[in-house]
Motif scaffolding. Structure first.
Motif, mmCIF file in Angstrom:
data_model
loop_
_atom_site.group_PDB
_atom_site.id
_atom_site.type_symbol
_atom_site.label_atom_id
_atom_site.label_comp_id
_atom_site.label_asym_id
_atom_site.label_seq_id
_atom_site.Cartn_x
_atom_site.Cartn_y
_atom_site.Cartn_z
ATOM 1 N N GLU A 155 44.079 44.803 41.470
ATOM 2 C CA GLU A 155 43.540 44.800 42.833
ATOM 3 C C GLU A 155 42.032 45.027 42.838
ATOM 4 N N THR A 163 40.307 41.873 41.282
ATOM 5 C CA THR A 163 40.461 40.720 42.175
ATOM 6 C C THR A 163 39.588 40.873 43.411
ATOM 7 N N ASN A 164 39.558 42.067 43.987
ATOM 8 C CA ASN A 164 38.716 42.293 45.166
ATOM 9 C C ASN A 164 37.234 42.133 44.840
ATOM 10 N N TRP A 179 43.420 47.180 49.107
ATOM 11 C CA TRP A 179 42.677 48.432 49.155
ATOM 12 C C TRP A 179 43.597 49.591 49.541
ATOM 13 N N ARG A 214 36.768 38.285 44.604
ATOM 14 C CA ARG A 214 36.957 37.566 45.875
ATOM 15 C C ARG A 214 36.023 38.020 46.990
ATOM 16 N N HIS A 215 35.787 39.317 47.068
ATOM 17 C CA HIS A 215 35.070 39.858 48.225
ATOM 18 C C HIS A 215 33.769 40.560 47.874
ATOM 19 N N PRO A 242 34.932 48.475 50.898
ATOM 20 C CA PRO A 242 36.242 47.828 50.997
ATOM 21 C C PRO A 242 36.820 47.997 52.401
#
Length: 131
Positions: free
Chosen positions: A47, A50-51, A103, A54-55, A83
């Motif tokens: 997580e 990946t976050n 998150w 992606r973000h 987040p």
């Protein structure tokens, strides 16, 4: 264990799995409790990475180490944005919405989580209990 920045979440999970295996030997398959601990550690790793990809404008740093308190993951990305968590019952939650749960999962599975913002982005540190 500080290693080169992984290319993706799978590579980060491999790093964590190698660290856990080196420290605990056959932790995976040692029973349901051990399997849950490993699954939680790998899910938090996935997580966070990946976050960041992606973000967060891309993964800029990654470290995993064992401490007396558990597995410490440090993930850095290129965005200073904090987040975002979508809580049940808000107008952005509900049927049909995809994503936005990572998150909340990280915060639930980690013993401690901290976010430090700096001019080039942010660092997220999560501590996962291994007991």
């Amino acid at each position: 264990m500080t290693a080169p920045v992984p290319n993706n979440a799978a590579a980060a999970r491999d790093t964590v799995m190698l660290l856990l295996t080196a420290q605990f030997g056959g932790l995976v398959g040692e029973g349901p409790a051990a399997d849950v601990i490993v699954a939680d550690a790998l899910l938090v790793t996935s997580e966070l990475v990946t976050n960041a990809v992606r973000h967060g404008g891309g993964l800029t740093g990654f470290a995993a180490e064992l401490t007396d308190e558990g597995l410490r993951l440090a993930v850095a990305d290129a965005s200073p944005d904090l987040p975002v968590s979508y809580d049940a019952g808000t107008e952005t939650s509900g049927v049909g919405r995809i994503g936005g749960y990572g998150w909340a999962l990280v915060r639930r599975l980690a013993k401690q989580v901290s976010v430090t913002v700096h001019p080039g982005g942010k660092n997220i540190v999560a501590l996962i209990s291994l007991t």
